[in-house]
Design an enzyme around this catalytic site. Structure first.
Site, PDB file in Angstrom:
ATOM      1  CB  CYS A  14     -17.771 -15.838   1.574  1.00 24.01           C
ATOM      2  SG  CYS A  14     -18.707 -14.593   0.659  1.00 24.01           S
ATOM      3  CB  CYS A  40     -28.015 -24.054  -1.799  1.00 24.69           C
ATOM      4  SG  CYS A  40     -27.801 -24.000  -3.546  1.00 24.69           S
ATOM      5  CD  GLU A  70     -16.823 -28.297   2.555  1.00 19.79           C
ATOM      6  OE1 GLU A  70     -16.635 -29.124   3.456  1.00 19.79           O
ATOM      7  OE2 GLU A  70     -17.845 -27.589   2.503  1.00 19.79           O
ATOM      8  CB  CYS A  82     -21.178 -26.928  -7.064  1.00 16.78           C
ATOM      9  SG  CYS A  82     -21.386 -25.452  -6.078  1.00 16.78           S
ATOM     10  CB  CYS A 112     -24.379 -18.487   3.555  1.00 17.83           C
ATOM     11  SG  CYS A 112     -22.960 -19.207   2.728  1.00 17.83           S
ATOM     12  CB  CYS A 163     -25.548 -14.485   3.008  1.00 17.75           C
ATOM     13  SG  CYS A 163     -24.955 -13.516   1.610  1.00 17.75           S
TER      14      CYS A 163
HETATM   15  S1  SF4 Z   1     -24.271 -16.956   0.151  1.00 19.68           S
HETATM   16 FE1  SF4 Z   1     -22.433 -17.447   1.360  1.00 19.68          FE
HETATM   17  S2  SF4 Z   1     -20.799 -17.706  -0.153  1.00 19.68           S
HETATM   18 FE2  SF4 Z   1     -22.505 -16.664  -1.196  1.00 19.68          FE
HETATM   19  S3  SF4 Z   1     -22.043 -14.455  -0.966  1.00 19.68           S
HETATM   20 FE3  SF4 Z   1     -23.343 -15.012   0.785  1.00 19.68          FE
HETATM   21  S4  SF4 Z   1     -21.893 -15.541   2.443  1.00 19.68           S
HETATM   22 FE4  SF4 Z   1     -20.747 -15.566   0.502  1.00 19.68          FE
END
Ligand code: SF4
Length: 361
Positions: free
Chosen positions: A119, A346, A99, A112, A126, A123
């Site tokens: 990933c 975000c 995306e 962006c 996220c 986190c």
């Molecule tokens: S915020 Fe999301 S995309 Fe960014 S490092 Fe953490 S898990 Fe990965």
């Protein structure tokens, strides 16, 4: 039949090596690069700056795929200045997708970009982290996200052009640093039809210390944004697991180094989460951390994510938090969330309902 290599997976250096192996002069590598990213050639025969024999050899040994926009979504809440934030599903060279988001604001068109499919860092706040990790993007796929959005802006209004690029989409850019640097070099190449100043580019990270130093030493001098979210080591680790290996005292040192080497203050991004990191004590801890190097603080709202239970801070607690930071003499901005209605804000990027059937994963 042998599988042909993707020529766009080659870096500038690798193109130079290829030309050396072909017995061609080194400047041919620059010509090919320009054909790919400035002239935007879609086949080898249209690379008319190259000799016919070189074009033929390249087409026998390489393929030249392109990213494409598979889907668009506009934020129904509109954006600053009346223009809507827009999210794109971009198909990559191998059929996978990421995306990309266009964020309009007065006098600016910010793209962006994503740097990884998924990933690995997981986190807690996220959506991308819940996808797992598939692969890094190559530099061409990062650059093409920008060029595709720029093409669309130009089509809709002859004058508009992308003005800023932020590496804040899917993935941790510093886990794919070599390709990110290669993409920055292409996006800032002054001889190319589309190019930006390095000062218009921001790379975001959750704070991978060795890579922060490597980016500083690269001489690219782009802006750096650190997703901090807490200046308490224990709390930070519950939100950002990789923080356990990148502890706050050493992180402060890396950010100080980045600011001194590049001459630009680092932006500390802090997402306010109710009853987690939004107390006056949290603000005081943040102030103590931020005083150790040149920085500004960007407070952002939490954007709801399906199946992840955090709450955005209320107005009163937010105001107290901001005032505490201001009283300590810190520079604070509050970023209004854009794109939350289309999960483009975000922490919300994740591919859930892909329309086409040609995806590989
Ligand atoms: S915020 Fe999301 S995309 Fe960014 S490092 Fe953490 S898990 Fe990965």
């Amino acid at each position: 039949m042998p599988v042909l290599e993707n020529i766009k997976s080659l870096s500038r250096k690798e193109l130079q090596n290829l030309m050396h192996d072909y017995g061609e002069p080194p400047f041919r590598a620059g010509q090919i690069h320009r054909c790919l990213y400035s002239d935007r050639c879609t086949d080898f025969q249209s690379m008319t700056t190259l000799s016919t024999s070189l074009r033929s050899r390249l087409s026998e040994e390489f393929v030249l795929p392109a990213c494409s926009i598979e889907q668009r979504q506009n934020d129904r809440t509109g954006g600053e200045g009346g223009e809507a934030t827009r999210k794109y599903l971009v198909q990559l060279h191998d059929g996978l997708a990421v995306e990309t988001v266009l964020i309009p604001s007065p006098g600016r068109w910010t793209v962006c970009v994503s740097t990884q499919v998924g990933c690995p860092l997981q986190c807690a706040f996220c959506a991308t982290g819940t996808m797992g990790f598939t692969r890094n993007l190559n530099a061409a796929e990062i650059v093409e996200q920008v060029l595709l959005v720029n093409d669309e802006l130009a089509e809709n209004s002859g004058k508009r052009q992308v003005t800023n690029v932020v590496f804040m989409g899917m993935g941790e850019p510093l886990l794919n640093l070599d390709q990110v640097i290669e993409a920055i070099d292409t996006l800032t190449c002054e001889q190319y039809r589309f190019h930006l100043s390095r000062h218009k580019i921001t790379v975001s990270t959750v704070g991978l210390i060795p890579a922060i130093a490597k980016l500083a030493d690269s001489g690219r001098n782009v802006k750096l944004a650190l997703s901090l979210h807490s200046a308490d080591q224990g709390k930070r680790e519950t939100m950002i697991p990789s923080a356990a290996d990148n502890r706050l005292p050493e992180l402060a040192g890396a950010l100080d180094y980045y600011g001194r080497i590049t001459g630009t203050p680092v932006t500390l991004v802090y997402m306010l989460l109710e009853d987690i990191n939004d107390s006056r004590d949290d603000a005081l801890q943040l102030a103590r951390f931020a005083r150790r190097f040149l920085c500004k603080i960007n407070l952002i709202d939490y954007n709801a994510i399906v199946n992840i239970k955090f709450k955005s801070t209320g107005n009163q607690r937010r105001d107290t938090f901001i005032q505490t930071l201001l009283d300590k003499g810190l520079q604070v901005t509050v970023r209004r969330s854009q794109g939350s209605s289309i999960s483009a804000a975000c922490g919300q990027l994740a591919i859930r309902n892909r329309p086409s059937s040609n995806q590989n994963a």
